[in-house]
Design a protein around this motif. Sequence first.
Motif, mmCIF file in Angstrom:
data_model
loop_
_atom_site.group_PDB
_atom_site.id
_atom_site.type_symbol
_atom_site.label_atom_id
_atom_site.label_comp_id
_atom_site.label_asym_id
_atom_site.label_seq_id
_atom_site.Cartn_x
_atom_site.Cartn_y
_atom_site.Cartn_z
ATOM 1 N N GLY A 55 0.825 -1.207 0.000
ATOM 2 C CA GLY A 55 0.000 0.000 0.000
ATOM 3 C C GLY A 55 0.849 1.243 0.000
ATOM 4 N N THR A 56 0.647 2.095 0.992
ATOM 5 C CA THR A 56 1.407 3.341 1.088
ATOM 6 C C THR A 56 2.678 3.185 1.907
ATOM 7 O OG1 THR A 56 0.191 4.057 3.037
ATOM 8 C CG2 THR A 56 -0.685 4.739 0.871
ATOM 9 N N ALA A 57 2.983 1.971 2.355
ATOM 10 C CA ALA A 57 4.159 1.767 3.206
ATOM 11 C C ALA A 57 5.451 2.178 2.498
ATOM 12 C CB ALA A 57 4.243 0.312 3.655
ATOM 13 N N VAL A 58 5.613 1.819 1.235
ATOM 14 C CA VAL A 58 6.854 2.148 0.530
ATOM 15 C C VAL A 58 6.976 3.653 0.299
ATOM 16 C CG1 VAL A 58 8.156 1.854 -1.620
ATOM 17 C CG2 VAL A 58 7.170 -0.137 -0.475
ATOM 18 N N PRO A 59 5.974 4.324 -0.258
ATOM 19 C CA PRO A 59 6.127 5.773 -0.432
ATOM 20 C C PRO A 59 6.391 6.507 0.888
ATOM 21 C CG PRO A 59 4.237 4.980 -1.675
ATOM 22 C CD PRO A 59 4.731 3.834 -0.860
ATOM 23 N N ASP A 60 5.710 6.094 1.937
ATOM 24 C CA ASP A 60 5.933 6.735 3.241
ATOM 25 C C ASP A 60 7.353 6.483 3.732
ATOM 26 O OD1 ASP A 60 3.317 7.595 3.154
ATOM 27 O OD2 ASP A 60 2.570 6.087 4.573
ATOM 28 N N ALA A 61 7.834 5.253 3.576
ATOM 29 C CA ALA A 61 9.183 4.922 4.025
ATOM 30 C C ALA A 61 10.243 5.640 3.198
ATOM 31 C CB ALA A 61 9.397 3.408 3.990
ATOM 32 N N VAL A 62 10.031 5.776 1.882
ATOM 33 C CA VAL A 62 10.996 6.500 1.044
ATOM 34 C C VAL A 62 11.038 7.968 1.459
ATOM 35 C CG1 VAL A 62 11.544 7.257 -1.309
ATOM 36 C CG2 VAL A 62 10.822 4.901 -0.901
ATOM 37 N N GLU A 63 9.897 8.536 1.754
ATOM 38 C CA GLU A 63 9.861 9.921 2.218
ATOM 39 C C GLU A 63 10.611 10.074 3.551
ATOM 40 O OE1 GLU A 63 6.434 12.965 3.698
ATOM 41 O OE2 GLU A 63 6.035 11.884 1.832
ATOM 42 N N ARG A 64 10.404 9.120 4.451
ATOM 43 C CA ARG A 64 11.123 9.160 5.733
ATOM 44 C C ARG A 64 12.619 8.949 5.525
ATOM 45 N NH1 ARG A 64 9.823 4.995 8.862
ATOM 46 N NH2 ARG A 64 8.447 4.037 7.347
ATOM 47 N N LEU A 65 12.977 8.066 4.583
ATOM 48 C CA LEU A 65 14.389 7.832 4.298
ATOM 49 C C LEU A 65 15.054 9.101 3.780
ATOM 50 C CD1 LEU A 65 16.823 5.974 4.083
ATOM 51 C CD2 LEU A 65 15.966 5.227 1.847
ATOM 52 N N ALA A 66 14.386 9.807 2.896
ATOM 53 C CA ALA A 66 14.933 11.072 2.398
ATOM 54 C C ALA A 66 15.176 12.037 3.559
ATOM 55 C CB ALA A 66 14.000 11.685 1.364
ATOM 56 N N ALA A 67 14.229 12.105 4.478
ATOM 57 C CA ALA A 67 14.373 13.000 5.637
ATOM 58 C C ALA A 67 15.495 12.530 6.564
ATOM 59 C CB ALA A 67 13.050 13.095 6.388
ATOM 60 N N GLN A 68 15.553 11.226 6.830
ATOM 61 C CA GLN A 68 16.583 10.694 7.726
ATOM 62 C C GLN A 68 17.980 10.896 7.145
ATOM 63 O OE1 GLN A 68 15.212 6.656 8.257
ATOM 64 N NE2 GLN A 68 13.459 7.318 9.488
ATOM 65 N N ALA A 69 18.163 10.593 5.873
ATOM 66 C CA ALA A 69 19.465 10.809 5.234
ATOM 67 C C ALA A 69 19.783 12.303 5.177
ATOM 68 C CB ALA A 69 19.480 10.201 3.838
ATOM 69 N N GLY A 70 18.763 13.121 4.929
ATOM 70 C CA GLY A 70 18.961 14.569 4.885
ATOM 71 C C GLY A 70 19.432 15.123 6.224
ATOM 72 N N ARG A 71 18.856 14.641 7.315
ATOM 73 C CA ARG A 71 19.301 15.084 8.639
ATOM 74 C C ARG A 71 20.746 14.679 8.887
ATOM 75 N NH1 ARG A 71 14.020 13.799 9.911
ATOM 76 N NH2 ARG A 71 14.542 11.704 10.638
ATOM 77 N N GLU A 72 21.105 13.498 8.430
ATOM 78 C CA GLU A 72 22.467 13.010 8.659
ATOM 79 C C GLU A 72 23.497 13.845 7.900
ATOM 80 O OE1 GLU A 72 24.992 8.954 8.923
ATOM 81 O OE2 GLU A 72 22.885 9.047 9.451
ATOM 82 N N ILE A 73 23.198 14.247 6.688
ATOM 83 C CA ILE A 73 24.202 14.980 5.904
ATOM 84 C C ILE A 73 24.236 16.470 6.220
ATOM 85 C CG2 ILE A 73 24.207 13.309 4.036
ATOM 86 C CD1 ILE A 73 22.562 15.304 2.381
ATOM 87 N N GLY A 74 23.193 16.969 6.840
ATOM 88 C CA GLY A 74 23.187 18.392 7.184
ATOM 89 C C GLY A 74 23.300 19.273 5.961
ATOM 90 N N ASP A 75 24.353 20.086 5.916
ATOM 91 C CA ASP A 75 24.540 21.049 4.822
ATOM 92 C C ASP A 75 25.376 20.513 3.663
ATOM 93 O OD1 ASP A 75 23.065 22.955 6.190
ATOM 94 O OD2 ASP A 75 24.823 23.822 7.170
ATOM 95 N N LEU A 76 25.768 19.263 3.703
ATOM 96 C CA LEU A 76 26.544 18.712 2.585
ATOM 97 C C LEU A 76 25.699 18.695 1.314
ATOM 98 C CD1 LEU A 76 28.391 15.690 4.227
ATOM 99 C CD2 LEU A 76 29.375 17.856 3.474
ATOM 100 N N PRO A 77 26.340 18.840 0.180
ATOM 101 C CA PRO A 77 25.570 18.847 -1.076
ATOM 102 C C PRO A 77 24.980 17.470 -1.391
ATOM 103 C CG PRO A 77 27.915 18.855 -1.534
ATOM 104 C CD PRO A 77 27.774 19.012 -0.046
ATOM 105 N N VAL A 78 23.855 17.503 -2.064
ATOM 106 C CA VAL A 78 23.198 16.282 -2.514
ATOM 107 C C VAL A 78 23.303 16.254 -4.035
ATOM 108 C CG1 VAL A 78 21.011 15.029 -2.637
ATOM 109 C CG2 VAL A 78 21.600 16.324 -0.567
ATOM 110 N N PRO A 79 23.919 15.214 -4.578
ATOM 111 C CA PRO A 79 24.011 15.151 -6.043
ATOM 112 C C PRO A 79 22.616 15.058 -6.671
ATOM 113 C CG PRO A 79 25.338 13.412 -4.999
ATOM 114 C CD PRO A 79 24.535 14.064 -3.933
ATOM 115 N N ALA A 80 22.463 15.630 -7.837
ATOM 116 C CA ALA A 80 21.217 15.485 -8.586
ATOM 117 C C ALA A 80 21.010 14.006 -8.901
ATOM 118 C CB ALA A 80 21.283 16.304 -9.872
ATOM 119 N N PHE A 81 19.763 13.600 -9.041
ATOM 120 C CA PHE A 81 19.441 12.190 -9.241
ATOM 121 C C PHE A 81 20.225 11.575 -10.398
ATOM 122 C CE2 PHE A 81 16.926 8.836 -11.280
ATOM 123 C CZ PHE A 81 16.806 7.951 -10.230
#
Length: 176
Positions: A55-81
């Motif tokens: 169901g919505t478990a994967v989209p919700d988890a991917v959104e949380r993963l983006a946030a969790q990884a984003g918190r970990e990297i702080g201000d470091l640059p994120v490469p374009a996809f």
Amino acid sequence: MDRLHTAQVVRSLAASWDDRFLDEDDWPKIARSLLACGCDWPAVADLAAAGATSGTAVPDAVERLAAQAGREIGDLPVPAFWDTVCGLVARAWRLGVVDEVDAMYRMDGLWWMIRRLDRSDSQGLQMIWQGMGIKEMHDHCDISGLATALLIEADRLIPADSVNGPLCLAVLDALI
């Protein structure tokens, strides 16, 4: 692998969710590769356990993963996809998972996904187009030198020590 650099790559991949280049069926395998690398973000465990009827478990988890990884990297640059994806092809080559010819064939496979995208603002997109062109020459000449030069340059698109071979293949196999 350096966890902070891995987080940059993961953030790039997860942030592309809305574009659906990686879909619900792709993320559990990618997550299992991340777990094997020691990436213990809670969303990774949830994605690795997700089934085909999640169901919505994967989209919700991917959104949380983006946030969790984003918190970990702080201000470091994120490469374009597409820079990340192109970098993963090159890193798979550098790690000896694919040879330079297979890498060009993988870029050719990616070309089918990007052929209608504006490539003017992405180094990765431009390199994928170049890889497609090099692959087209494969039947007519030795492309090893051209492919190697492109892959050396593309390898710089993602941070050093950010991924291993199995993670590269998990993402690339999901896309191609």
